[in-house]
Design a protein around this motif. Structure first.
Motif, mmCIF file in Angstrom:
data_model
loop_
_atom_site.group_PDB
_atom_site.id
_atom_site.type_symbol
_atom_site.label_atom_id
_atom_site.label_comp_id
_atom_site.label_asym_id
_atom_site.label_seq_id
_atom_site.Cartn_x
_atom_site.Cartn_y
_atom_site.Cartn_z
ATOM 1 N N VAL A 1 0.679 -1.307 0.051
ATOM 2 C CA VAL A 1 -0.002 0.266 -0.003
ATOM 3 C C VAL A 1 0.793 1.143 0.061
ATOM 4 C CG1 VAL A 1 -1.669 1.171 1.244
ATOM 5 C CG2 VAL A 1 -1.822 -1.295 1.228
ATOM 6 N N ASP A 2 0.812 1.995 -0.956
ATOM 7 C CA ASP A 2 1.744 3.222 -1.055
ATOM 8 C C ASP A 2 1.224 4.657 -0.521
ATOM 9 O OD1 ASP A 2 3.585 2.020 -2.693
ATOM 10 O OD2 ASP A 2 2.256 2.130 -4.444
ATOM 11 N N GLU A 3 -0.265 4.997 -0.213
ATOM 12 C CA GLU A 3 -0.730 5.998 -0.097
ATOM 13 C C GLU A 3 -0.982 6.291 1.543
ATOM 14 O OE1 GLU A 3 -0.879 8.437 -2.229
ATOM 15 O OE2 GLU A 3 -0.316 6.874 -3.675
ATOM 16 N N ILE A 4 -0.785 5.193 2.386
ATOM 17 C CA ILE A 4 -1.169 5.411 3.819
ATOM 18 C C ILE A 4 -0.024 4.600 4.839
ATOM 19 C CG2 ILE A 4 -3.575 5.679 3.274
ATOM 20 C CD1 ILE A 4 -3.889 2.737 4.568
ATOM 21 N N ALA A 5 0.024 5.417 5.799
ATOM 22 C CA ALA A 5 1.150 4.748 6.854
ATOM 23 C C ALA A 5 0.507 5.145 8.131
ATOM 24 C CB ALA A 5 2.489 5.371 6.512
ATOM 25 N N ILE A 6 1.195 4.260 9.067
ATOM 26 C CA ILE A 6 0.845 4.480 10.435
ATOM 27 C C ILE A 6 1.779 4.771 11.156
ATOM 28 C CG2 ILE A 6 0.383 3.172 12.979
ATOM 29 C CD1 ILE A 6 -2.069 3.580 11.626
ATOM 30 N N TYR A 7 1.988 5.887 12.178
ATOM 31 C CA TYR A 7 3.172 6.144 13.192
ATOM 32 C C TYR A 7 2.667 5.944 14.437
ATOM 33 C CZ TYR A 7 6.514 8.650 15.823
ATOM 34 O OH TYR A 7 7.199 8.817 16.748
ATOM 35 N N THR A 8 3.572 5.199 15.339
ATOM 36 C CA THR A 8 3.371 5.083 16.694
ATOM 37 C C THR A 8 4.675 5.007 17.113
ATOM 38 O OG1 THR A 8 2.320 4.089 18.455
ATOM 39 C CG2 THR A 8 3.034 3.001 16.882
ATOM 40 N N TYR A 9 5.177 5.597 18.299
ATOM 41 C CA TYR A 9 6.603 5.594 18.654
ATOM 42 C C TYR A 9 6.812 4.247 19.153
ATOM 43 C CZ TYR A 9 11.108 6.011 20.590
ATOM 44 O OH TYR A 9 12.442 5.812 20.967
ATOM 45 N N LEU A 10 7.869 3.445 18.381
ATOM 46 C CA LEU A 10 7.716 2.180 18.616
ATOM 47 C C LEU A 10 9.317 1.714 18.767
ATOM 48 C CD1 LEU A 10 5.864 -0.003 18.795
ATOM 49 C CD2 LEU A 10 6.227 -0.725 16.442
ATOM 50 N N THR B 1 0.384 2.150 23.349
ATOM 51 C CA THR B 1 -0.038 1.828 24.685
ATOM 52 C C THR B 1 0.525 0.878 25.739
ATOM 53 O OG1 THR B 1 -1.561 0.143 23.902
ATOM 54 C CG2 THR B 1 -2.441 2.471 24.114
ATOM 55 N N ASN B 2 1.787 0.508 25.294
ATOM 56 C CA ASN B 2 2.780 -0.356 26.072
ATOM 57 C C ASN B 2 3.746 0.313 26.705
ATOM 58 O OD1 ASN B 2 2.091 -3.138 25.148
ATOM 59 N ND2 ASN B 2 2.799 -2.675 22.935
ATOM 60 N N ILE B 3 3.954 1.760 26.650
ATOM 61 C CA ILE B 3 5.039 2.592 27.129
ATOM 62 C C ILE B 3 4.157 3.974 27.496
ATOM 63 C CG2 ILE B 3 6.789 1.354 26.196
ATOM 64 C CD1 ILE B 3 7.097 3.459 24.203
ATOM 65 N N ASP B 4 5.143 4.563 28.506
ATOM 66 C CA ASP B 4 4.780 5.948 28.601
ATOM 67 C C ASP B 4 5.704 6.735 27.966
ATOM 68 O OD1 ASP B 4 7.200 6.273 30.193
ATOM 69 O OD2 ASP B 4 6.114 5.335 31.895
ATOM 70 N N ARG B 5 5.601 8.275 28.171
ATOM 71 C CA ARG B 5 6.132 9.303 27.515
ATOM 72 C C ARG B 5 7.478 9.395 27.891
ATOM 73 N NH1 ARG B 5 5.971 12.194 22.849
ATOM 74 N NH2 ARG B 5 7.059 14.201 23.128
ATOM 75 N N SER B 6 8.277 8.901 29.019
ATOM 76 C CA SER B 6 9.579 9.061 29.229
ATOM 77 C C SER B 6 10.377 8.289 28.393
ATOM 78 C CB SER B 6 9.657 8.136 30.714
ATOM 79 O OG SER B 6 9.374 6.894 30.709
ATOM 80 N N PHE B 7 9.879 7.054 27.577
ATOM 81 C CA PHE B 7 10.650 6.108 26.772
ATOM 82 C C PHE B 7 11.198 7.208 25.724
ATOM 83 C CE2 PHE B 7 8.769 2.724 28.984
ATOM 84 C CZ PHE B 7 9.605 1.733 29.011
ATOM 85 N N TYR B 8 10.302 7.873 25.017
ATOM 86 C CA TYR B 8 10.798 8.864 24.059
ATOM 87 C C TYR B 8 11.745 9.850 24.443
ATOM 88 C CZ TYR B 8 10.695 12.435 20.560
ATOM 89 O OH TYR B 8 10.994 13.525 19.816
ATOM 90 N N ALA B 9 11.430 10.475 25.744
ATOM 91 C CA ALA B 9 12.273 11.366 26.286
ATOM 92 C C ALA B 9 13.692 10.883 26.119
ATOM 93 C CB ALA B 9 11.685 11.732 27.492
ATOM 94 N N ASN B 10 13.803 9.604 26.878
ATOM 95 C CA ASN B 10 14.960 9.226 27.133
ATOM 96 C C ASN B 10 15.598 8.874 25.780
ATOM 97 O OD1 ASN B 10 14.779 9.361 29.887
ATOM 98 N ND2 ASN B 10 13.895 7.423 30.133
#
Length: 304
Positions: free
Chosen positions: A206-215, A273-282
């Protein structure tokens, strides 16, 4: 003569003892074997090797031993938890991994796994590419493997998930309309298309759509091996400081980055929903600029 012979005997004993001590000090690092199209597992092994090499002077010699047969992700966690057969595994953070294994806090894929693309049946491609909103996307079933962290994220965000067996069985299930979409990481989708499409000509990207979630994705170590965890922390930090981690990453994934063509896709943002915001910050100091930009857009989408 007797004194000389005695000294030679003592020297031989010391040499033998030293050799045995060196052999005993060698750290054996057992890693899983997983069959996947794409280069991310090879990259992870090379990054692990780099971390062990850069820490060798401080922590001593090592040997990496890969399991002879494939192990599913849930079994890997059990073996890490019991400190049996596995020393290190890679996983996205989920409560069961965070509670039962030691996370090494370096996002080894630099956030690249956060950008997700889809496979569909060729006959559904036009309909899927035309999707304009998240509500319409949620009317389609998405296939997932048991134990995948993305399955819980999708379910928690209101998607209907259909579970399959081993990874390779998901492709015929998609083409058999058991579900309409199969979500894959941006670094996985083209290699998998090259492997599976010759035998499955109706498999389409699929070319036109994507999902983003911090993973993020991390190395996990048994809690019974704190010295190994300490060593990997040291080695990965050194790899980052010397630029060797970046060089290795771009060697493997420079071509993949061309798929992050954000201007040509509609990107739908989900909360991990597996992690909180601190993971991205770190993790932020180690992330790709494009991932930092996507996370900012996700935050803006939430507040709008």
């Amino acid at each position: 003569m007797r004194l000389t012979a005695l000294l030679l005997l003592l020297a031989l004993c010391q040499a033998t003892f030293a050799a045995r001590s060196t052999e005993a000090a060698e750290v054996v690092v057992d890693i899983p074997y997983m069959e996947r199209a794409g280069l991310h597992l090879d990259y992870a092994i090379d990054l692990l090797t780099l971390a062990l090499e850069l820490s060798e002077q401080r922590y001593g010699p090592y040997k990496i031993v890969q399991q002879p047969s494939q192990t599913v992700i849930r079994r890997q966690l059990l073996e890490i938890q019991k400190n049996e057969r596995l020393s290190v595994a890679i996983s996205m953070p989920m409560p069961e991994w965070l509670n039962n294994a030691q996370q090494i806090p370096f996002p080894i894929m630099k956030g690249l796994a956060s950008y997700r693309l889809f496979f569909s049946h060729r006959q559904n491609l036009e309909r899927v590419n035309a999707i304009e909103d998240l509500a319409t996307l949620k009317t389609l079933k998405i296939g997932q493997g048991a134990g995948w962290s993305t399955a819980k994220i999708l379910e928690d965000n209101g998607f209907e998930v259909v579970y399959g067996g081993p990874y390779e069985t998901l492709f015929p299930m998609l083409l058999g309309d058991r579900f309409q979409l199969l979500m894959r990481g941006v670094y996985e989708i083209k290699p998998e298309l090259e492997v599976y499409q010759p035998d499955m000509p109706d498999l389409a990207m699929v070319d036109e759509i994507a999902i983003y979630t911090y993973l993020p994705m991390y190395f996990f170590v048994s809690r019974k091996q704190p010295e190994l965890a300490e060593r990997l922390n040291f080695g990965l930090k050194k790899a980052h400081e010397t630029g060797q981690w970046d060089a290795l990453f771009y060697h493997y994934f420079s071509d993949t980055l061309s798929l992050l063509n954000l201007d040509t896709r509609r990107v739908f943002y989900l909360n991990n929903t597996n992690i909180d915001r601190s993971f991205y910050a770190n993790d932020r100091p180690y992330l790709l600029p494009s991932i930092v930009a996507l996370e900012s857009q996700r935050q803006q989408a939430i507040t709008d």
